[in-house]
Write an enzyme that holds these catalytic residues in place. Structure first.
Site, PDB file in Angstrom:
ATOM      1  CG  ASN A  34      11.866 -25.420 -16.947  1.00 43.18           C
ATOM      2  OD1 ASN A  34      12.621 -25.131 -17.871  1.00 43.18           O
ATOM      3  ND2 ASN A  34      10.722 -24.787 -16.719  1.00 43.18           N
ATOM      4  CD1 TRP A  35      18.519 -26.828 -15.668  1.00 44.68           C
ATOM      5  CD2 TRP A  35      20.006 -26.600 -17.338  1.00 44.68           C
ATOM      6  NE1 TRP A  35      19.536 -27.733 -15.452  1.00 44.68           N
ATOM      7  CE2 TRP A  35      20.461 -27.616 -16.463  1.00 44.68           C
ATOM      8  CE3 TRP A  35      20.783 -26.297 -18.448  1.00 44.68           C
ATOM      9  CZ2 TRP A  35      21.652 -28.311 -16.672  1.00 44.68           C
ATOM     10  CZ3 TRP A  35      21.975 -26.991 -18.666  1.00 44.68           C
ATOM     11  CH2 TRP A  35      22.399 -27.979 -17.777  1.00 44.68           C
ATOM     12  CD  GLU A 192       5.417 -26.300 -12.779  1.00 48.09           C
ATOM     13  OE1 GLU A 192       6.447 -26.599 -12.168  1.00 48.09           O
ATOM     14  OE2 GLU A 192       5.418 -25.521 -13.744  1.00 48.09           O
ATOM     15  N   GLY A 254      12.370 -25.556 -11.060  1.00 46.92           N
ATOM     16  CA  GLY A 254      12.989 -24.462 -11.789  1.00 46.92           C
ATOM     17  C   GLY A 254      14.298 -24.108 -11.102  1.00 46.92           C
ATOM     18  N   GLY A 255      14.240 -23.135 -10.210  1.00 45.87           N
ATOM     19  CA  GLY A 255      15.430 -22.624  -9.529  1.00 45.87           C
ATOM     20  C   GLY A 255      16.337 -23.708  -8.946  1.00 45.87           C
TER      21      GLY A 255
END
Ligand code: PEP
Length: 271
Positions: A34-35, A192, A254-255
Site C-alpha cells: 500500500n503506497w 492491522e 505500508g512503509g
C-alpha cells in the site's frame, strides 16, 4: 477481556512456531504493498523496475501493489507483462454520479485493478468511514468483480482495555450483516492493529496469531479458505517469523512497500 469460551488460549511462541504451514497449505501467501500518498512518475518507475526485476513469478506467492489513484494507469502499464497484480487503496460505494473526487469500483476494474483495500484504519479514522460504509464499499467492490481486502484492527486504547476482540468482531459483523459470510471466498481479510501501523511496533507472534485465529473462527464454513494478512510495521527482519504462523497468510505493507529491497525480501519470505 472478551474471550468466547471456544477461543483457545494463545499458544506460547515456541508452540506457535511449531505449527506447520502444512495445515494451511491450500492458502497461497499474499503480499500487498500500500503506497498510500507517496510517489511520483519518476520514483514509481524506478521502484517498479527494481521490483519487477526481482519478482518474475517463479515464487509461490501472490504480490499486489496499490498505488495512489493518479498513478494506477502508469503502474498498470509497467506491470503489464509481470505477475505482480494491480490494486487500489479505496473505492466509493456508488457506481457513478455526483460524487466529486470519488472513484467507483467499475472504474478500478476498467483499469485492470483486481484488488482493493477497504476499511484501512487511516480511512476509518481520518475520513470517518463508518463500519456501515465499509460494508457498502466491500459489497460495491465485489459487485464490480474486485477482491476486497477488508482491514480490521483495534486502537491502542482497545488493546490496553482488553476489548480488542470486541472491536474486531464489531468490524467484521458489520460486513457479515450486509453481505453474508458466503461471499468471503472472494475476499481477503487483513488484521492491522492501529497501534502497529506506521509506528515501528509490530504485534508479537502470540498477539497476531490469537487475533488471526479468532477472525478465522468468525468466518464459519469458510474459515480455512480465506486468506488473512497481518499488517503493522512488517519489515524484512520480522516477516519470516510472522509468516511461519499457521493462521497468517501474508502481509499488508505500508512503509516497506516503498523500498524495493525490503519489499522483495518480504515477498520472498512469503513463498
Ligand atoms: C498499512 O498502511 O497498512 C501498514 C501496514 O503500514 P506499515 O507497514 O507502514 O505499518
Amino acid at each position: 477481556m472478551f474471550k468466547p469460551s471456544w477461543l483457545p488460549l494463545a499458544p506460547a511462541l515456541g508452540e506457535v512456531l511449531l505449527l506447520s504451514k502444512a495445515s494451511n497449505a491450500k492458502r497461497r501467501q499474499l503480499v500487498v504493498g500500500n503506497w498510500k500518498m507517496n510517489g511520483n512518475l519518476r520514483e514509481n518507475a524506478d521502484l517498479l523496475v527494481a521490483i519487477t526485476n526481482g519478482w518474475q513469478g517463479e515464487h509461490g506467492a501472490d504480490v499486489v501493489i496499490c498505488p495512489p489513484f493518479p498513478y494506477l494507469n502508469q503502474v498498470r502499464e509497467i506491470l503489464h507483462n509481470s505477475p505482480i497484480i494491480l490494486g487500489a487503496q479505496t473505492v466509493h460505494d456508488q457506481d457513478k454520479g455526483a460524487f466529486t473526487g470519488e472513484v467507483s469500483a467499475s472504474m478500478l476494474a476498467d483499469l485492470d485493478c483486481k484488488f482493493v483495500i477497504i476499511g484501512h484504519n487511516e480511512r476509518r479514522r481520518m475520513q470517518h468511514e463508518s463500519d456501515q460504509q465499509v460494508a457498502e464499499k466491500f459489497a460495491a467492490a465485489q459487485k464490480a468483480g474486485l477482491t476486497p481486502i477488508l482491514c480490521v484492527g483495534e486502537s491502542l486504547q482497545d488493546r490496553e482495555q482488553g476489548i480488542y476482540l470486541e472491536t474486531i468482531s464489531r468490524q467484521l459483523n458489520a460486513v457479515f450483516a450486509h453481505t453474508g459470510k458466503d461471499v468471503f471466498d472472494k475476499a481477503v481479510l487483513a488484521y492491522e492493529p492501529v497501534w502497529a501501523v506506521g509506528t515501528g511496533k509490530t504485534a508479537t507472534p502470540e498477539q497476531a496469531e490469537e487475533v488471526h485465529k479468532f477472525m478465522r473462527a468468525q468466518l464459519g464454513a469458510l474459515s480455512e479458505k480465506v486468506r488473512i494478512l497481518y499488517g503493522g510495521s512488517v519489515k524484512a527482519h520480522n516477516a519470516q517469523q510472522l509468516f511461519a504462523l499457521a493462521d497468517i497468510d501474508g502481509a499488508l505493507l505500508g512503509g516497506a512497500s516503498l523500498d524495493a529491497n525490503e519489499f522483495l525480501a518480504i515477498c520472498k519470505a512469503a513463498e
